[in-house]
Design a protein around this motif. Sequence first.
Motif, mmCIF file in Angstrom:
data_model
loop_
_atom_site.group_PDB
_atom_site.id
_atom_site.type_symbol
_atom_site.label_atom_id
_atom_site.label_comp_id
_atom_site.label_asym_id
_atom_site.label_seq_id
_atom_site.Cartn_x
_atom_site.Cartn_y
_atom_site.Cartn_z
ATOM 1 N N GLU A 96 0.827 -1.205 0.000
ATOM 2 C CA GLU A 96 0.000 0.000 0.000
ATOM 3 C C GLU A 96 0.863 1.257 0.000
ATOM 4 N N ALA A 97 2.044 1.167 0.657
ATOM 5 C CA ALA A 97 2.924 2.328 0.659
ATOM 6 C C ALA A 97 3.319 2.679 -0.775
ATOM 7 N N ALA A 98 3.572 1.656 -1.575
ATOM 8 C CA ALA A 98 3.926 1.908 -2.976
ATOM 9 C C ALA A 98 2.723 2.473 -3.728
ATOM 10 N N LEU A 99 1.558 1.875 -3.498
ATOM 11 C CA LEU A 99 0.355 2.360 -4.186
ATOM 12 C C LEU A 99 0.049 3.803 -3.779
ATOM 13 N N ALA A 100 0.287 4.111 -2.490
ATOM 14 C CA ALA A 100 -0.028 5.455 -1.999
ATOM 15 C C ALA A 100 0.868 6.514 -2.626
ATOM 16 N N LEU A 101 2.007 6.079 -3.170
ATOM 17 C CA LEU A 101 2.854 7.030 -3.886
ATOM 18 C C LEU A 101 2.396 7.190 -5.331
ATOM 19 N N GLY A 102 1.345 6.488 -5.694
ATOM 20 C CA GLY A 102 0.857 6.579 -7.062
ATOM 21 C C GLY A 102 1.510 5.580 -7.987
ATOM 22 N N ALA A 103 1.988 4.470 -7.430
ATOM 23 C CA ALA A 103 2.586 3.445 -8.279
ATOM 24 C C ALA A 103 1.503 2.655 -9.000
ATOM 25 N N THR A 104 1.780 2.247 -10.226
ATOM 26 C CA THR A 104 0.890 1.308 -10.898
ATOM 27 C C THR A 104 1.137 -0.073 -10.296
ATOM 28 N N ARG A 105 0.290 -1.036 -10.660
ATOM 29 C CA ARG A 105 0.456 -2.395 -10.135
ATOM 30 C C ARG A 105 1.871 -2.923 -10.368
ATOM 31 N N TRP A 106 2.346 -2.763 -11.587
ATOM 32 C CA TRP A 106 3.658 -3.295 -11.931
ATOM 33 C C TRP A 106 4.740 -2.566 -11.142
ATOM 34 N N GLU A 107 4.581 -1.238 -11.002
ATOM 35 C CA GLU A 107 5.563 -0.486 -10.227
ATOM 36 C C GLU A 107 5.541 -0.914 -8.765
ATOM 37 N N ILE A 156 4.855 -3.951 -7.772
ATOM 38 C CA ILE A 156 5.563 -5.235 -7.729
ATOM 39 C C ILE A 156 7.078 -5.001 -7.726
ATOM 40 N N LEU A 181 8.702 -2.278 -6.809
ATOM 41 C CA LEU A 181 9.157 -1.457 -5.697
ATOM 42 C C LEU A 181 9.047 -2.179 -4.364
ATOM 43 N N THR A 231 -4.244 5.860 -9.873
ATOM 44 C CA THR A 231 -2.875 6.187 -9.474
ATOM 45 C C THR A 231 -2.705 7.698 -9.298
ATOM 46 N N PHE A 266 1.721 5.371 7.072
ATOM 47 C CA PHE A 266 1.090 4.204 7.682
ATOM 48 C C PHE A 266 1.488 4.028 9.136
#
Lengths: 314, 289, 303
Positions: free
Chosen positions: A184-195, A197, A199, B119, B129
């Motif tokens: 979620e931390a990655a998603l919260a930065l605006g990462a796409t699904r692949w990003e 994965i 990151l 995104t 978090f």
Amino acid sequence: MDTPVRRILTGVAALILVIIAFFLIRLYIEARPVFSAYGATHFVFDNAWLPSKNLYGAWPLIAGTLITSAIALIIGVPIAVAAALFVTELCPRPLRATLTILVDLLAAVPSVVYGLWAVFFLIPKIKPAEQWFSDTFSFLPFVGGQVAGPNYFIAGLLLATMIIPIVSAISREVLATVPQEHKEAALALGATRWEMIRLAVLPYSRAGISGAAMLGLGRALGETIAVTLVIGNSAHLGSTIFSQGYTLAAVIANEFGEAASNPVHRASLIAAGLVLFLLTLVVNFIARFYVTRAEKKMLGGAPVAEPVATGAAA
Amino acid sequence: MTPEPTTTLTDVDLPETPLTTPEVPAHESASEAAANGKNGRRLSLQDLKAFYGDNEAVHGINLEYNPNEVTAMIGPSGCGKSTVLRCINRMHEEIPGAYSTGKVLLDGLDVYASDVDLTAVRRAIGMVFQKPTPFPTLSIFDNVAAGLKLAGIKGVEASDRVEWALKGAGLWNEVKDRLNSPGIGLSGGQQQRLCIARTIAVEPELILMDEPCSALDPIATLRVEELIQELKEQFTIVIVTHNMQQAARVADRTAFFLLGDLVEVGPTESIFTNPTDSRTEEYVSGKFG
Amino acid sequence: MSAPTFNEAGLRGLPPVSPGRVRKDRIARTFIGALTLIALVPLVLVVFYLLKQGLGAWNGDFFTTDPTGRTCFPGQTTCSIGGVRSAILGTLEIVALASVIAIPFGTAVAVYLVEYGKQSKFANTVRYFVDVMTGVPSVAFGLFVYIVLVASGIGGSYAGWKGSVALALLMLPIVVRSSEVVLNLVPNQLRESALALGAPRWKVIWSVVLPTARSGLITGSLLAVARAAGETAPLLFTAFATNELVFGLGQPMNSLPLQIFNDVRTPQDAIVQRAWGAALFLVLLILILNLVARLAQRRSRLA
């Protein structure tokens, strides 16, 4: 009453250690004639396996084992990890269970059935493609020339199929332990699904996936029957990946029956078994190390120095 | 402590935000804020409901969050405060079977509009978090630069921004000599400030914090709380906390949740000293929770 | 609708998600999905060929005769190469005996590890070597049993029961590991409340722990049985292979995997066809074992 039960169970557990010790000692004793006759180094590194001339240099077998296993890893691990990633991170939820079961089912097919299928389907169907590849990419090392029906590559391809379920299953377990918060931390930065994965998921599970690949390697090294049927059983070390060859496990399965009357031949096959056993032992040892370390890391939570105290917050 | 002026506000025409909640006196309107050089956004929830499968966990919340203020959401476990927070940056829908209805408006723009890119929402709404979540294999620098890298910002601009963000998170002096060492080598409190730096590096419109101090020791907690006070000069902040003293220390306004409902919202002081609802009073005086 | 949307207006510092990133994401996902499909290709092909070739072999006397017949010469119609009856019987008997050895032995070791050994040095050593056993190639177990039981001439030469011993060695680590996992799932309160009533430890294990874990133990054991049923290498020089129907485990015995292995290496269409038929039967047998194992798991009260 409790102490006797405890003693009996302890004895049963100790029996496992006894069996393994006995196993190694007997194997070593039976293989000793060939070691004392040729020396262990010569047995392992001499490139001549000619039982008819009483020559027992196991290098063509060891090399064949390593070549086929390497091909299996190169093909099988990316596919297995992709399947694990797809199931845990990408696929729609209702599909998950079905896909998991299907990948696991690959492990339910016995080795001899894979061999049967490869002999009558895979080898003839894939040969034109192999020949084309061999002709087109003959400038690559270990490629070129006439393609043999049974060969190292076919064996590796079949082994890849056979290690996919185990590598995939362990990778799935490892991927499942990546904390949701990191994703979620990655998603919260605006990462796409692949990003996400790239990151958060892959860096976190790298060690565990390496361990899964090593366990797959252990399987590939020791796989016997399917390889025996598709490798060509030629003790001459092939010059390309499309040449016929031999592996340690295949030579035992293939020659042991006729070797019973020749003590040195028999001893050298048992020695081949011993070498194979030690090889898988080392590989599995490394694999366990990685997987256990990965598991420990997961259990301990992410931060290394985490002063957990809720003092003011409580 | 100021963001680089060149990178702030590539300002597109934002619609005038009508102040729809006259009963809540905002101590600074959006336009006033802009006039003061503050550019936090106004957030409003309209009839927000959140579901886990068939279970309705949040029952139609209407709530305004003023720009450049810290709004705390408090309440006992399971009251829906974290769920509300996760609805704001649409993280709620990451949970299988979970969905929400209603509106989340960021300066009047609906985060849930059908043509909105998920995104983009999450990039624009930063989140910190409970546990520090530095990316395990990345260095301190790369951790802060992670969001910038995703957006294609590299080189000098990226390193300037990382420095700015680390200074903003009050971490620069502690790490400036070891930017290339791994982020997980820091202490828990430093890791959490690293995550805050990572969040502000991409200059979000809004910062969400989900119990950001619950895994920290008292001293680290204090640092983060001070940091929150500094950050509100530039950002609108929403913080979920279990801990009422913390809400009292950091929040301008406080909202009290119970069983999926918003019971009461108002200036922090009046929530704690003079609540209008008896349930709020019972909670803040420690009778349950 | 002329109001700016979030995508256009929402970002002040950074550009919105670029088309390049979206494309990269899509390509990566497609690639991963495609590799997943590739993983399933062999399964589909194997099943397809098994059904196509194998069902054809399941004619009249396939299950009722032994593979002792002879090859038909062109024009002959009354002869037969024979079916796989002795192989089916052999597999059932050998695997049954292997299960009788490995399942109680393995479960006992798991009980020791969970209930008595716990984290002691000795228990961890046993755990480690059980892991080592998991990695031993199956052909090595065959060699070992050959050396210890066949070459030494105990109870004659090759025999079905010696094949069972080799398979049991292969099953043992699987049973121990899966049983250990299941026993660890039994809640400690159950044990403690029974112990608090004054019951001795062995009785608590026997009448509380094992019954609670029963379906999980069954699942693990059945998976081990399924694994053993398909193994060829451990039987090669232990049970050997005879084509005749043999009932007693004291003599050389046929088995399905060995029958297939030998038939594959005989380049005659009818015999290869028999191999397909036997393979189909073997795979079905293993699938049924897997299915029953999964059903038992579903009924489990744990996990």
